[in-house]
Design a protein around this motif. Structure first.
Motif, PDB file in Angstrom:
ATOM      1  N   UNK A  15       0.570  -5.659   6.549  1.00  0.00           N
ATOM      2  CA  UNK A  15      -0.337  -5.730   5.396  1.00  0.00           C
ATOM      3  C   UNK A  15      -1.353  -6.858   5.567  1.00  0.00           C
ATOM      4  N   UNK A  16      -0.886  -8.020   5.997  1.00  0.00           N
ATOM      5  CA  UNK A  16      -1.804  -9.130   6.240  1.00  0.00           C
ATOM      6  C   UNK A  16      -2.795  -8.775   7.351  1.00  0.00           C
ATOM      7  N   UNK A  17      -2.297  -8.116   8.401  1.00  0.00           N
ATOM      8  CA  UNK A  17      -3.155  -7.738   9.519  1.00  0.00           C
ATOM      9  C   UNK A  17      -4.239  -6.757   9.091  1.00  0.00           C
ATOM     10  N   UNK A  18      -3.923  -5.853   8.182  1.00  0.00           N
ATOM     11  CA  UNK A  18      -4.915  -4.887   7.718  1.00  0.00           C
ATOM     12  C   UNK A  18      -6.057  -5.586   7.001  1.00  0.00           C
ATOM     13  N   UNK A  19      -5.720  -6.516   6.104  1.00  0.00           N
ATOM     14  CA  UNK A  19      -6.773  -7.277   5.432  1.00  0.00           C
ATOM     15  C   UNK A  19      -7.570  -8.104   6.440  1.00  0.00           C
ATOM     16  N   UNK A  20      -6.872  -8.699   7.406  1.00  0.00           N
ATOM     17  CA  UNK A  20      -7.554  -9.487   8.421  1.00  0.00           C
ATOM     18  C   UNK A  20      -8.507  -8.654   9.258  1.00  0.00           C
ATOM     19  N   UNK A  21      -8.103  -7.420   9.587  1.00  0.00           N
ATOM     20  CA  UNK A  21      -8.966  -6.537  10.375  1.00  0.00           C
ATOM     21  C   UNK A  21     -10.243  -6.206   9.617  1.00  0.00           C
ATOM     22  N   UNK A  22     -10.106  -5.858   8.337  1.00  0.00           N
ATOM     23  CA  UNK A  22     -11.285  -5.542   7.529  1.00  0.00           C
ATOM     24  C   UNK A  22     -12.208  -6.750   7.412  1.00  0.00           C
ATOM     25  N   UNK A  23     -11.626  -7.928   7.217  1.00  0.00           N
ATOM     26  CA  UNK A  23     -12.429  -9.145   7.093  1.00  0.00           C
ATOM     27  C   UNK A  23     -13.126  -9.489   8.407  1.00  0.00           C
ATOM     28  N   UNK A  24     -12.431  -9.311   9.526  1.00  0.00           N
ATOM     29  CA  UNK A  24     -13.001  -9.670  10.828  1.00  0.00           C
ATOM     30  C   UNK A  24     -14.196  -8.802  11.182  1.00  0.00           C
ATOM     31  N   UNK A  25     -14.176  -7.525  10.801  1.00  0.00           N
ATOM     32  CA  UNK A  25     -15.250  -6.614  11.190  1.00  0.00           C
ATOM     33  C   UNK A  25     -16.448  -6.670  10.242  1.00  0.00           C
ATOM     34  N   UNK A 151      -1.246  -4.007  14.605  1.00  0.00           N
ATOM     35  CA  UNK A 151      -0.120  -4.447  13.782  1.00  0.00           C
ATOM     36  C   UNK A 151       0.006  -3.641  12.490  1.00  0.00           C
ATOM     37  N   UNK A 152      -1.126  -3.268  11.909  1.00  0.00           N
ATOM     38  CA  UNK A 152      -1.102  -2.616  10.602  1.00  0.00           C
ATOM     39  C   UNK A 152      -0.760  -1.137  10.682  1.00  0.00           C
ATOM     40  N   UNK A 153      -1.216  -0.455  11.731  1.00  0.00           N
ATOM     41  CA  UNK A 153      -0.994   0.985  11.811  1.00  0.00           C
ATOM     42  C   UNK A 153       0.482   1.348  11.925  1.00  0.00           C
ATOM     43  N   UNK A 154       1.271   0.698  12.802  1.00  0.00           N
ATOM     44  CA  UNK A 154       2.706   1.041  12.841  1.00  0.00           C
ATOM     45  C   UNK A 154       3.406   0.795  11.513  1.00  0.00           C
ATOM     46  N   UNK A 155       3.039  -0.290  10.819  1.00  0.00           N
ATOM     47  CA  UNK A 155       3.667  -0.567   9.521  1.00  0.00           C
ATOM     48  C   UNK A 155       3.328   0.529   8.516  1.00  0.00           C
ATOM     49  N   UNK A 156       2.069   0.970   8.515  1.00  0.00           N
ATOM     50  CA  UNK A 156       1.657   2.050   7.616  1.00  0.00           C
ATOM     51  C   UNK A 156       2.409   3.341   7.936  1.00  0.00           C
ATOM     52  N   UNK A 157       2.484   3.678   9.227  1.00  0.00           N
ATOM     53  CA  UNK A 157       3.165   4.910   9.626  1.00  0.00           C
ATOM     54  C   UNK A 157       4.644   4.853   9.285  1.00  0.00           C
ATOM     55  N   UNK A 158       5.226   3.666   9.391  1.00  0.00           N
ATOM     56  CA  UNK A 158       6.635   3.519   9.027  1.00  0.00           C
ATOM     57  C   UNK A 158       6.839   3.787   7.543  1.00  0.00           C
ATOM     58  N   UNK A 159       5.881   3.355   6.719  1.00  0.00           N
ATOM     59  CA  UNK A 159       5.992   3.598   5.272  1.00  0.00           C
ATOM     60  C   UNK A 159       5.774   5.063   4.935  1.00  0.00           C
ATOM     61  N   UNK A 160       4.780   5.695   5.550  1.00  0.00           N
ATOM     62  CA  UNK A 160       4.396   7.044   5.144  1.00  0.00           C
ATOM     63  C   UNK A 160       5.129   8.139   5.921  1.00  0.00           C
ATOM     64  N   UNK A 161       5.334   7.913   7.234  1.00  0.00           N
ATOM     65  CA  UNK A 161       5.985   8.912   8.078  1.00  0.00           C
ATOM     66  C   UNK A 161       7.081   8.243   8.893  1.00  0.00           C
ATOM     67  N   UNK A 162       8.187   7.875   8.285  1.00  0.00           N
ATOM     68  CA  UNK A 162       9.242   7.156   9.016  1.00  0.00           C
ATOM     69  C   UNK A 162       9.824   7.943  10.177  1.00  0.00           C
ATOM     70  N   UNK A 163       9.720   9.281  10.163  1.00  0.00           N
ATOM     71  CA  UNK A 163      10.288  10.081  11.241  1.00  0.00           C
ATOM     72  C   UNK A 163       9.552   9.890  12.561  1.00  0.00           C
ATOM     73  N   UNK A 164       8.336   9.300  12.522  1.00  0.00           N
ATOM     74  CA  UNK A 164       7.585   9.073  13.752  1.00  0.00           C
ATOM     75  C   UNK A 164       8.365   8.178  14.710  1.00  0.00           C
ATOM     76  N   UNK A 165       9.198   7.303  14.169  1.00  0.00           N
ATOM     77  CA  UNK A 165       9.915   6.341  14.994  1.00  0.00           C
ATOM     78  C   UNK A 165      11.314   6.837  15.369  1.00  0.00           C
ATOM     79  N   UNK A 166      11.622   8.092  15.068  1.00  0.00           N
ATOM     80  CA  UNK A 166      12.953   8.622  15.346  1.00  0.00           C
ATOM     81  C   UNK A 166      12.937   9.462  16.614  1.00  0.00           C
ATOM     82  N   UNK A 167      14.116   9.640  17.197  1.00  0.00           N
ATOM     83  CA  UNK A 167      14.272  10.559  18.312  1.00  0.00           C
ATOM     84  C   UNK A 167      14.208   9.899  19.669  1.00  0.00           C
TER      85      UNK A 167
END
Length: 326
Positions: A15-25, A151-167
C-alpha cells in the motif's frame, strides 16, 4: 499465524509502495506537460530531430501513459481499485511493469552511463537539452514507479485473486513438453538477436557510429528478458510437474512478456517515423526495416505469451474446481 503476519506486512508495504509510485511519477507528468505547453507557446524549443507536430504528439502520448500509470498505482491501493474490471487493469499493470521493472538496474545507473532520456539512439522520449534537475526527476519517476509497482502489484493480487499464488509447476498444464509453443521460439530468437548486438555483433546494424554504451546495455537487458519470458512461459505452459511454486515462472513470464510487448510497442512507431520521415538529426543504429520487423515479432510474441499464461492459469483453476488437481 506467521504466514498471516507475513502477508499482513507485505500488504502494508504494498500500500505504501503504491502511493509512492504515484507520487514519484507525478513530476514526470508535469515536466512533459510543461514541454508541450512551452513548445506550443514558443517558450521552449522542440526536441532535436522533431517537428512541432511530432514533438507534441510524442509528449502527449507520454503524458497519457504517465496518467495511466499513476491511475493504476492508485487503483492498487484505493478501495475503488478492487471494483475495476480485471482485464483493463491487468493489461495496464502488465504494460507498466513490463516497461519499468525489467530495466530498473539500468535506470539506477543510467546517469553513470551518461544516457540522456531524450537521445533517439537510446529510444528515449525527452529533449536533448534537458537540464540535469529534470533528468534527475525523470529517473526518480521511472525508478520509483518501477519499484512501487513491483511491491504493490503482488499485494493487490493477493487481496483480489489469492489463487494466483497457489499451485505447483505442471498443475493444469496444456500437455506434453515435447512441442515448443511458437511464441517461445520467436521470443528466444528476438532475445538472441538483441544479445548478439549487445556483444558487439554488426549484422542488422546500419549505423555503427550511432551505438553508445546505453544502446549496448539496453540491448543486453532486453535480450535477457526475452529469454526469461520464453523459458518461463514454456515452463508454465508445457512444464512437467515439479515441486516448484507456480507463481515463480508466472511472475517471470509476466515481466518478460510485458517487456517484449511494452518496449517494442513503444519503439515500433518511433522506428517507423524515422523510416518514413528520415529526419537528418536523428538516427538509430539498427537497420530500420529489420528493427521494425524485430519489434513486430516481439510485440506479437509478448501478447501471445500473456494469453498462454492466462489460459494455463484458467485451466489449472478449472482443474481445482473439478477436483482434478491436488
Amino acid at each position: 499465524m506467521g504466514r498471516v503476519d507475513r502477508w499482513g506486512r507485505s500488504d502494508r508495504v504494498g500500500r505504501v509502495a503504491a502511493y509512492g509510485a504515484a507520487l514519484a511519477l507525478t513530476p514526470y507528468l508535469l515536466i512533459k506537460a510543461s514541454w508541450v505547453v512551452g513548445s506550443l507557446l514558443g517558450l521552449l524549443p522542440v526536441g532535436s530531430g522533431f517537428g512541432m507536430v511530432e514533438w507534441v504528439v510524442l509528449n502527449s502520448a507520454t503524458i497519457a501513459m504517465a496518467g495511466i500509470g499513476i491511475t493504476v498505482a492508485l487503483a492498487l491501493v484505493r478501495p475503488w481499485g478492487m471494483r475495476l474490471p480485471r482485464a483493463p487493469l491487468a493489461f495496464c499493470a502488465w504494460v507498466g511493469t513490463g516497461f519499468l521493472v525489467p530495466v530498473l538496474p539500468y535506470a539506477a545507473v543510467s546517469s553513470v552511463l551518461g544516457s540522456a532520456d531524450g537521445n533517439p539512439r537510446s529510444g528515449g522520449d525527452a529533449g536533448s537539452s534537458m537540464p540535469a534537475w529534470e533528468a534527475a526527476l525523470v529517473q526518480i519517476g521511472f525508478v520509483g514507479m518501477g519499484l512501487g509497482l513491483a511491491l504493490a502489484l503482488p499485494a493487490y493480487m493477493r487481496r483480489r485473486w489469492p489463487d494466483v499464488f497457489a499451485g505447483r509447476l505442471g498443475d493444469g498444464g496444456e500437455g506434453s513438453p515435447r512441442a515448443l509453443p511458437w511464441m517461445v521460439v520467436v521470443g528466444a530468437v528476438v532475445g538472441l538477436i538483441w544479445l548478439y548486438w549487445a556483444a558487439g555483433g554488426t549484422a542488422g546494424v546500419a549505423h555503427r557510429g550511432e551505438r553508445d554504451l546505453a544502446w549496448y546495455v539496453l540491448s543486453g537487458v532486453f535480450g535477457f528478458w526475452a529469454f526469461v519470458a520464453s523459458v518461463a512461459t514454456w515452463a508454465t505452459v508445457r512444464g512437467r510437474r515439479a515441486q516448484v511454486p507456480l507463481w515463480g515462472p508466472m511472475v517471470l513470464g509476466w515481466l518478460g512478456s510485458g517487456s517484449l510487448f511494452a518496449w517494442s510497442g513503444w519503439k515500433l512507431p518511433f522506428t517507423l517515423y524515422l523510416a518514413l520521415a528520415r529526419p537528418p538529426e536523428a538516427a538509430l543504429p539498427e537497420n530500420l526495416a529489420f528493427a521494425a520487423l524485430l519489434h513486430v515479432a516481439a510485440v506479437g510474441a509478448g501478447a501471445a505469451m500473456l494469453r498462454a499464461l492466462v489460459r494455463t492459469r484458467r485451466l489449472r483453476l478449472r482443474g481445482v474446481d473439478n477436483g482434478d488437481v491436488s
